[in-house]
Scaffold this active site. Structure first.
Site, mmCIF file in Angstrom:
data_model
loop_
_atom_site.group_PDB
_atom_site.id
_atom_site.type_symbol
_atom_site.label_atom_id
_atom_site.label_comp_id
_atom_site.label_asym_id
_atom_site.label_seq_id
_atom_site.Cartn_x
_atom_site.Cartn_y
_atom_site.Cartn_z
ATOM 1 N N SER A 176 3.963 -2.104 10.321
ATOM 2 C CA SER A 176 5.004 -2.278 10.425
ATOM 3 C C SER A 176 5.788 -3.425 10.046
ATOM 4 O O SER A 176 6.776 -3.890 10.514
ATOM 5 C CB SER A 176 5.493 -1.928 11.945
ATOM 6 O OG SER A 176 5.111 -0.643 12.125
ATOM 7 N N GLU B 251 -6.534 4.638 7.827
ATOM 8 C CA GLU B 251 -6.294 6.245 7.717
ATOM 9 C C GLU B 251 -7.548 6.743 6.953
ATOM 10 O O GLU B 251 -7.749 8.023 7.237
ATOM 11 C CB GLU B 251 -5.055 6.157 6.669
ATOM 12 C CG GLU B 251 -3.852 6.191 7.642
ATOM 13 C CD GLU B 251 -2.617 5.640 6.846
ATOM 14 O OE1 GLU B 251 -2.619 5.510 5.648
ATOM 15 O OE2 GLU B 251 -1.573 5.179 7.618
ATOM 16 N N GLY C 120 2.836 2.271 10.499
ATOM 17 C CA GLY C 120 3.748 3.244 10.594
ATOM 18 C C GLY C 120 4.686 3.774 11.826
ATOM 19 O O GLY C 120 5.140 4.880 11.741
ATOM 20 N N GLU D 232 -5.095 -4.697 10.875
ATOM 21 C CA GLU D 232 -3.999 -3.955 10.996
ATOM 22 C C GLU D 232 -4.430 -2.924 12.415
ATOM 23 O O GLU D 232 -5.318 -2.174 12.447
ATOM 24 C CB GLU D 232 -3.930 -2.782 9.693
ATOM 25 C CG GLU D 232 -3.669 -3.354 8.435
ATOM 26 C CD GLU D 232 -3.352 -2.443 7.396
ATOM 27 O OE1 GLU D 232 -2.224 -2.630 7.130
ATOM 28 O OE2 GLU D 232 -3.683 -1.469 7.309
ATOM 29 N N HIS E 105 -9.191 1.239 5.159
ATOM 30 C CA HIS E 105 -7.892 1.356 6.019
ATOM 31 C C HIS E 105 -8.263 2.289 6.860
ATOM 32 O O HIS E 105 -8.905 3.444 6.945
ATOM 33 C CB HIS E 105 -6.881 2.132 4.722
ATOM 34 C CG HIS E 105 -5.434 1.926 5.416
ATOM 35 N ND1 HIS E 105 -5.226 3.010 5.999
ATOM 36 C CD2 HIS E 105 -4.473 1.149 5.062
ATOM 37 C CE1 HIS E 105 -3.845 2.639 6.585
ATOM 38 N NE2 HIS E 105 -3.497 1.579 5.733
ATOM 39 N N ASN F 239 0.869 -1.143 0.006
ATOM 40 C CA ASN F 239 0.056 0.120 -0.010
ATOM 41 C C ASN F 239 1.016 1.437 -0.007
ATOM 42 O O ASN F 239 1.618 1.481 0.949
ATOM 43 C CB ASN F 239 -0.875 -0.087 1.374
ATOM 44 C CG ASN F 239 -1.503 1.216 1.421
ATOM 45 O OD1 ASN F 239 -1.680 2.114 0.607
ATOM 46 N ND2 ASN F 239 -2.349 1.307 2.610
ATOM 47 N N TRP F 240 1.134 1.777 -1.242
ATOM 48 C CA TRP F 240 1.774 2.922 -1.366
ATOM 49 C C TRP F 240 1.346 4.466 -0.440
ATOM 50 O O TRP F 240 2.016 5.462 -0.490
ATOM 51 C CB TRP F 240 2.175 3.197 -2.772
ATOM 52 C CG TRP F 240 3.192 2.544 -3.219
ATOM 53 C CD1 TRP F 240 3.728 1.019 -2.810
ATOM 54 C CD2 TRP F 240 4.077 2.629 -4.550
ATOM 55 N NE1 TRP F 240 4.600 0.839 -3.573
ATOM 56 C CE2 TRP F 240 4.912 1.483 -4.605
ATOM 57 C CE3 TRP F 240 4.080 3.482 -5.722
ATOM 58 C CZ2 TRP F 240 5.891 1.552 -5.755
ATOM 59 C CZ3 TRP F 240 4.912 3.643 -6.561
ATOM 60 C CH2 TRP F 240 5.977 2.288 -6.816
ATOM 61 N N LYS F 241 0.005 4.310 -0.290
ATOM 62 C CA LYS F 241 -0.823 5.393 0.456
ATOM 63 C C LYS F 241 -0.447 6.646 -0.679
ATOM 64 O O LYS F 241 -0.318 6.429 -1.687
ATOM 65 C CB LYS F 241 0.111 5.856 1.718
ATOM 66 C CG LYS F 241 -0.107 4.421 2.604
ATOM 67 C CD LYS F 241 0.197 4.627 4.076
ATOM 68 C CE LYS F 241 -0.145 3.362 4.809
ATOM 69 N NZ LYS F 241 0.125 3.380 6.423
ATOM 70 N N GLY G 261 2.986 -1.316 4.088
ATOM 71 C CA GLY G 261 2.973 0.215 3.751
ATOM 72 C C GLY G 261 4.354 0.757 3.646
ATOM 73 O O GLY G 261 4.895 0.644 2.266
ATOM 74 N N GLY G 262 5.114 1.343 4.386
ATOM 75 C CA GLY G 262 6.315 1.843 4.147
ATOM 76 C C GLY G 262 7.272 0.961 3.487
ATOM 77 O O GLY G 262 8.095 1.391 2.528
HETATM 78 P P1 PGA Z 1 2.965 0.260 7.360
HETATM 79 O O1 PGA Z 1 1.612 0.457 6.947
HETATM 80 O O2 PGA Z 1 3.610 -1.035 7.018
HETATM 81 O O3 PGA Z 1 3.879 1.255 7.040
HETATM 82 O O4 PGA Z 1 3.082 0.323 8.922
HETATM 83 C C1 PGA Z 1 0.528 -0.543 6.695
HETATM 84 C C2 PGA Z 1 -0.544 -0.196 6.275
HETATM 85 O O5 PGA Z 1 -1.086 0.978 6.700
HETATM 86 O O6 PGA Z 1 -1.259 -0.794 5.522
#
Ligand code: PGA
Length: 248
Positions: free
Chosen positions: A210, A97, A171, A165, A95, A11-13, A231-232
């Site tokens: 993470s 966010e 993150g 999650e 998600h 997930n590149w956000k 994500g990251g």
């Molecule tokens: P993260 O994000 O791996 O940067 O913690 C995961 C996500 O939000 O899908």
């Protein structure tokens, strides 16, 4: 136990410009015949070019959100049909966010998952407790409530993947203990069984929050963990490919 093929999704956000398409190319070239489904969800602006970049490989491309409706007066929103039209195969819905930044409710997330199905996309439905909910001992109740509210009737292993999650792990570099992950995933599978019966055994439940090369092997080996939403660590092909390798 039902054989569930591992699934690792990135997930590149709100990250990535056209110059980042090289990372998609590197992932597409690097996964080879991995016994693992692999997807990347770049920002909507890159979906079309990412699909072209990944074409001919096993890498699939998806969106990070969709509107519940197929078209209409919803400025700035994107329909699931538009993601499918670009060659996308999946869409993340719910998600944390989106739930936090845009106030999305379980009912809205459910409608978005139905929209994904309508467009022929795999829905990746995200759930997870906040730090306050975990401290209050409410984690398992929250997860059951979100499965009940966010996942539509008719869920199958072919149309949906669940991503667990914990909000406080996204993150932050923090992850739950292995026992806590196992407990949460078992509870989610039980909540899915209440909804679907035996189909629950085939539905993949990803862990997200993470995940990185250094912890992926341990997390992906846990009971009922069928892959990862990353994500990251999905922004750099080398890191993401290490996680894919850990899943296979
Ligand atoms: P993260 O994000 O791996 O940067 O913690 C995961 C996500 O939000 O899908």
């Amino acid at each position: 136990m039902a054989a569930r093929k591992p699934f690792v999704a990135g997930n590149w956000k709100m990250n990535g410009l056209r110059a980042s398409l090289g990372e998609i190319a590197a992932v597409a070239n690097g996964i080879g015949g991995a016994n693992c489904d692999v997807a990347i969800c770049p920002p909507a602006t890159l979906i079309g070019e990412a699909v072209a970049t990944a074409s001919g490989s096993a890498l699939t491309i998806g969106g990070q959100d969709c509107h519940a409706k197929g078209a209409g007066a919803h400025t700035g929103d994107i329909a699931a049909e538009m993601i499918a039209d670009l060659g996308g195969k999946l869409v993340i819905v719910g998600h944390s966010e989106r739930r936090t930044d845009h106030g999305e409710t379980d009912a809205e997330v459910r409608a978005k998952a139905e929209a994904a199905w309508r467009a022929g996309l795999l829905a990746v439905v995200c759930i997870g407790e906040t730090e306050a909910e975990r401290r209050a001992g409410a984690t398992l109740d929250v997860l059951a409530r979100q499965i009940s509210g966010s996942v539509p009737e008719g869920v199958t292993a072919l149309n949906t993947v669940i991503a667990y999650e914990p909000v406080w792990a996204i993150g932050t570099g923090l992850t739950p203990s292995e026992d806590d992950i196992v407990e949460a995933h078992a509870h989610i599978r039980k909540a899915l069984a209440d909804k679907t019966g035996g189909e629950a055994e085939s539905i993949r439940i990803l862990y997200g929050g993470s995940v990185k090369p250094s912890n992926a092997t341990a997390i992906l080996a846990l009971e009922d963990v069928d892959g990862a939403l990353v994500g990251g660590a999905s922004l750099k092909a080398a890191d993401f490919l290490e996680i894919v390798t850990a899943a296979t």
